[in-house]
Structures are given as C-alpha cells and as structure tokens.
Design an enzyme around this catalytic site. Structure first.
Site, PDB file in Angstrom:
ATOM      1  N   TYR A 146       0.820  -1.209   0.000  1.00 60.97           N
ATOM      2  CA  TYR A 146       0.000   0.000   0.000  1.00 60.97           C
ATOM      3  C   TYR A 146       0.851   1.256   0.000  1.00 60.97           C
ATOM      4  CZ  TYR A 146      -4.595  -2.100   0.832  1.00 60.97           C
ATOM      5  OH  TYR A 146      -5.782  -2.772   0.705  1.00 60.97           O
ATOM      6  N   LYS A 196       3.381 -15.747   3.870  1.00 54.70           N
ATOM      7  CA  LYS A 196       3.569 -16.404   2.567  1.00 54.70           C
ATOM      8  C   LYS A 196       5.078 -16.568   2.372  1.00 54.70           C
ATOM      9  CE  LYS A 196       2.080 -17.897  -1.472  1.00 54.70           C
ATOM     10  NZ  LYS A 196       1.257 -19.122  -1.620  1.00 54.70           N
ATOM     11  N   ASP A 228      -2.840 -18.402   1.807  1.00 52.96           N
ATOM     12  CA  ASP A 228      -3.830 -19.063   0.944  1.00 52.96           C
ATOM     13  C   ASP A 228      -4.547 -20.181   1.710  1.00 52.96           C
ATOM     14  OD1 ASP A 228      -1.354 -20.331   0.966  1.00 52.96           O
ATOM     15  OD2 ASP A 228      -1.342 -20.848  -1.167  1.00 52.96           O
ATOM     16  N   ASP A 252      -6.290  -6.901   4.182  1.00 54.44           N
ATOM     17  CA  ASP A 252      -7.383  -6.307   3.408  1.00 54.44           C
ATOM     18  C   ASP A 252      -8.271  -7.417   2.849  1.00 54.44           C
ATOM     19  OD1 ASP A 252      -8.890  -4.338   2.041  1.00 54.44           O
ATOM     20  OD2 ASP A 252      -7.829  -4.855   0.198  1.00 54.44           O
ATOM     21  N   ASP A 256     -12.164  -8.987   4.408  1.00 52.79           N
ATOM     22  CA  ASP A 256     -13.413  -9.005   3.635  1.00 52.79           C
ATOM     23  C   ASP A 256     -13.995 -10.418   3.609  1.00 52.79           C
ATOM     24  OD1 ASP A 256     -13.244  -6.283   3.035  1.00 52.79           O
ATOM     25  OD2 ASP A 256     -13.921  -6.593   0.969  1.00 52.79           O
TER      26      ASP A 256
END
Ligand code: IPM
Ligand code: MG
Length: 368
Positions: A146, A196, A228, A252, A256
């Site tokens: 970001y 990750k 994942d 982020d 959601d």
C-alpha cells in the site's frame, strides 16, 4: 466529568446515514455516563474533493489533529464515478491512505464475530459455525504494498509496465506483532501468524521477527499458516481461529472474507490504532448503489463507536453494552436488508429503525 473531542467524518455513499445512527448512540452514551463528547463534523472523501478540490482538506486535518479520536464513515465512489477524479486525488489514495500515514495508525483490529444464535446470517452450515465465530484479525495498516514506492512507465520494448514495492522494516513488523501477542494473551492465548514465506522474502523477515518476539509472550502459542491456506480454513473451520496477525494486503483481503463468512460486510467495524492517535471505521466501502435508501446496516459504524469507547476512552463496560444491544436487536428477530434472506422469517428494518432499536435496548441496560 470526562470530556472528549471526536472528529466525525461521515464520508461518502451510505456514510452519512450510518454515521447518523452512530451519533445517536454517542449521544445516548453521554446521557448515561459521566462523559461529554464534543462532536466536530468534517469533510473527508469524495464529498470533500468536490467541495474543496482535496479529499483530505487542511481544515479536516486541523480538526482531526485536535481530536481525541476520529470516527470515520466509508468513503469512495462507484467505479465509473471515480473516473471524474484524478487517480491520485481519489478518496482512497487522496484521503484514506494519507490519514493512516499521518496518524501512523499501524494496528488495525477487525473483529469477525457472530454468536451461535445468529448463525442463520452466515452462509456457512450450522455444524461449521458450532458455538459461534469470534475471532479478531490484526492487520498491519501503514506498510507493505500500500505504501511502497510505485513506478509506471514504458519499458525498452515499448510496453507499459508498473512496479510496486512491498517494503517492511523490522520495527514496523515488531510493533504490530506486539499488539497481536498482547491481544492473544488477553484472549485464548493462540496467535495465528498469517504469512507467505514460501514465496515472499517479506514474510521470511516477518516470521523471523515472530520468532524473536514470541519468547516475550510465553503463554501465547503461535501457529503459522500460509495466507492461501488460511483463506480456505476461514471457510472450513473458522472456529479454530482467535487472533490472526498479518501484513497489510493480506489483511485487506482476508478481512473481507471475514465479512463474507458472517453473512455481510455490514457486520465489520474496525479500530485503527497508532501510538498517539486512533480512528475508527467500518471495514467496508461506501456502497453507492444503496446510498440514501435507508437500507444500509449501521452495525459496522455503531460497532466502531463501541471500539472507540474500548480503545480510546477506557469505557469497556459501556462498549460491551453497545455490542449486547445490537445483538439484542438481532435476537428479537430484526435485521437490515443485507442480512435478511427472503422467506427467512426475519423482520426487516431500515437504517434508522436499527439505530432506534439499539438506542431502545441500550437505554434499558443499567449504566456501568
Ligand atoms: C479497507 C478498504 C481500504 C483498504 C480501501 C478503501 C483503500 O478496503 O479498509 O479494507 O484497502 O485498506
Ligand atoms: Mg478492504
């Protein structure tokens, strides 16, 4: 009597209508407790851009600088309408990210919570929801992709290219991990570290810092999960999670998904905490398609008020009352359109009615 100044940034789309309900709750909290709130409204987002040419105008910065806490509604326009604003001035890049940077609100708490009794809101089967979902995602909020350097251009082969940088230093990682470990130590003492590291060097460093910080919290068990795999497990067995910590972009996306497993992003409030300043906002967008129709769910905005009371004003019991009041409204069989499946027998209510019912419930509760 305690007194706090709150900057109120209603934002765009459904922002003003859900903010209005949150303000109702703040006024009631004032009446019920030995506290006064000075609410200072300010423009922020696309509305600010159209009025002043700047999505985060200086006047708003001044108000926020002086505030004890900031209550912020969702911002942004529809994909099409966004095109009326130059890319770098659009509310996300022009207001939200600068706000996060300005106040260094690096720790973003996103609770994902659904008591068993409200399991019917979730798309997941009752046997998966079990005794209820109650986890909290701790998202790093001011680093990573970001905020890394960005470059666009045309390369030697004449092709348009883009380069974005994922950058963290150890201090940034350490400070968010301390938040997560402390939280885990106050809750179930299990911390899921989302990473990750099989691909990203940033995750390799992140995990090194996890190992360095972990001995300071000997009562907290760390479980490392690839991001994942975590996405899958959130659907298959969300109840195994309690506190999850992750870098900005992972947070982020997974948060959601958190809204998804509850049944609506409307159930996702959040706290954005820095060492000196905090602001509170729903995790979701401004839903321009349903704005002005009195159908948006104000839960995320009222929940953000509860998080403000907890984290900025030390009013833990009253915050709990607010959560209970909202759950109580649902338990009485009411809900907003986002959660009401046709034929499910729920009594559908609008934005203002939901706020009124929370007010009614809260007024009946003994003051802390
Ligand atoms: C969120 C939102 C923001 C983000 C957008 C509006 C820039 O999606 O708070 O999750 O990506 O952080
Ligand atoms: Mg998001």
């Amino acid at each position: 009597m305690k007194s706090f100044k709150i900057a109120v940034l209603a934002g765009d789309g459904i922002g003003p209508e859900i903010t209005q309900e949150a303000v109702k709750i703040l006024k009631l909290v004032e009446q019920r407790n030995d506290v006064t709130f000075e609410l200072v409204p300010a423009l922020f987002g696309a509305c600010a851009y159209f009025e002043t040419g700047d999505a985060f105008p200086q006047a708003t910065k001044d108000i926020c600088d002086k505030a004890d806490a900031i209550l912020k509604g969702p911002i942004g326009l529809s994909h099409e309408e966004s095109k009326n604003i130059p890319i770098d001035k659009q509310p996300e890049r022009g207001a939200l990210l600068p706000m996060r940077k300005r106040y260094n609100t690096y720790a973003n708490y996103r609770p994902v919570s659904l008591p068993k009794e409200l399991g019917h809101f979730s798309p997941l089967k009752p046997e998966i929801i079990g005794e209820g979902i109650d986890l909290i995602m701790v998202r790093e909020l001011v680093g990573g992709l970001y905020f890394g350097a960005k470059e666009t251009g045309v390369n030697d082969e004449g092709l348009r290219y883009v380069k974005e940088t994922l950058e963290y230093d150890e201090k940034q990682i350490r400070q968010i991990l301390h938040h997560a470990f402390k939280l885990a130590s106050k809750r179930k003492k299990v911390l899921h570290n989302i990473h990750k590291s099989n691909v990203l060097k940033s995750s390799v460093l992140w995990n090194e810092i996890v190992e360095e910080v972990s001995p300071e919290y000997p009562d907290v068990e760390v479980i490392n999960i690839l991001v994942d795999a975590a996405a899958t497990l959130l659907c298959l067995k969300p109840t195994q999670f309690d506190v999850m910590v992750m870098e900005n972009m992972f947070g982020d996306i997974l948060s959601d998904q958190g809204g998804g497993i509850l049944g609506s992003l409307g159930l996702m409030p959040s706290a954005c905490l820095g060492d000196d300043k905090a602001y509170y906002e729903p995790s979701h967008g401004s839903a321009p398609d349903i704005a002005g129709k009195n159908i948006a769910n104000p839960y995320s905005m009222i929940g953000s008020v509860a998080m403000m009371l907890e984290n900025s004003f030390d009013m833990h019991d009253e915050a709990k009352n607010i959560w209970n009041a909202m759950q109580g409204v649902f338990a009485d069989g009411y809900s907003t359109a986002d959660l009401s499946k046709p034929g499910a027998g729920v009594k559908m209510i609008g934005t203002t009615e939901f706020g009124d019912k929370v007010v009614e419930k809260l007024s009946q509760m003994p003051t802390p």
